[in-house]
Design a protein around this motif. Structure first.
Motif, short mmCIF file in Angstrom:
data_model
loop_
_atom_site.label_atom_id
_atom_site.label_comp_id
_atom_site.label_asym_id
_atom_site.label_seq_id
_atom_site.Cartn_x
_atom_site.Cartn_y
_atom_site.Cartn_z
N ALA A 127 -7.06 -4.63 30.01
CA ALA A 127 -6.04 -3.79 29.38
C ALA A 127 -6.11 -2.39 29.97
O ALA A 127 -7.19 -1.87 30.27
N PRO B 134 -5.80 0.73 28.79
CA PRO B 134 -6.68 1.75 28.22
C PRO B 134 -8.14 1.57 28.63
O PRO B 134 -8.82 2.54 28.97
N SER B 135 -8.60 0.34 28.64
CA SER B 135 -9.98 0.04 29.03
C SER B 135 -10.17 0.29 30.53
O SER B 135 -11.19 0.84 30.96
N GLY C 224 -0.09 0.22 31.90
CA GLY C 224 -0.17 0.36 30.45
C GLY C 224 1.19 0.56 29.81
O GLY C 224 1.48 -0.01 28.75
N SER D 199 3.01 -2.77 29.87
CA SER D 199 2.49 -3.74 28.89
C SER D 199 2.64 -3.27 27.45
O SER D 199 2.37 -4.01 26.52
N GLY D 200 3.01 -1.99 27.28
CA GLY D 200 3.17 -1.46 25.93
C GLY D 200 1.90 -0.94 25.30
O GLY D 200 1.88 -0.59 24.12
N THR D 201 0.80 -0.86 26.07
CA THR D 201 -0.46 -0.35 25.50
C THR D 201 -0.60 1.16 25.67
O THR D 201 -1.42 1.78 25.00
N LEU D 202 0.19 1.74 26.60
CA LEU D 202 0.19 3.18 26.80
C LEU D 202 1.64 3.68 26.78
O LEU D 202 2.56 2.91 27.06
N ARG E 123 -1.99 6.40 24.08
CA ARG E 123 -1.72 5.11 23.43
C ARG E 123 -0.31 5.06 22.88
O ARG E 123 0.19 6.02 22.32
#
Length: 197
Positions: free
Chosen positions: A82, A84-85, A141, A144-147, A196
């Protein structure tokens, strides 16, 4: 003539020897004559591959910096993690690489610092590549919608700038502070929270 001189004189061999000479004499005292002497050749032979001391020093710095870029690229292009990671891993690896270079190879780190002061194209290209890797991570990100970042390149530049204390050589004396790891983790957590979605 030494057996080293019997080997073909290649740019790679010259760069390896230049690193040794820089470690021995430092960036201000090392000369092309010192490199040639260590290779067992004339300084003219070295100049056939590198037209000046500055060109030789830039090439050795480029080679040295490329090691970090390759390692960081492995993180930036790793599938399945992911964003963020991945961003956290990339920032941590950059900080550790710079800290190790400063601690383990201070003479070459000094050369890098000298080139920064000269505003070298080698250093500019290195920084551009690092920001490009960050742009790709943040872009993944966002996709993918994570950021979330309305302007991904601007966000990448902001992250690079915000974490500068942990990779800009002007802060090298702080990198070995007993509290630097917790300070780094706090900044990275703040940056990732801010990105995020």
């Amino acid at each position: 003539m030494s057996s080293a001189a019997a080997e073909p004189l290649t740019p790679e061999r010259i760069l390896e020897t230049t690193e040794e000479v820089l470690r021995r004499f430092g960036p201000t005292k090392a000369t092309v004559v010192d490199v040639a002497r260590a290779l067992g050749v004339s300084h003219g032979s070295v100049y056939r591959h590198f037209p000046s001391k500055a060109a030789l020093r830039e090439a050795v710095t480029d080679r040295w910096l490329a090691k970090s870029v390759v390692m960081l690229e492995g993180i930036a292009s790793a599938p399945g993690e992911a964003a963020p990671s991945k961003l956290e891993s990339w920032l941590e690896a950059l900080f550790e690489a710079k800290r190790h270079k400063a601690g383990d190879d201070p003479e070459l780190f000094a050369t890098y610092t000298v080139l920064l002061g000269e505003n070298s194209g080698v250093v500019d290209a290195h920084l551009t590549e690092l920001i490009h890797q960050l742009t790709r991570i943040i872009g993944e990100g966002v996709a993918s919608g994570t950021l979330a970042a309305p302007d991904v390149p601007a966000a990448a530049r902001a992250v690079f700038d915000a974490t500068g204390r942990f990779h800009d050589p002007q802060y090298v004396t702080e990198w070995f502070s007993p509290t630097i790891t917790s300070e780094f983790e706090a900044v990275v957590a703040l940056v990732i929270r801010g990105l995020r979605a």
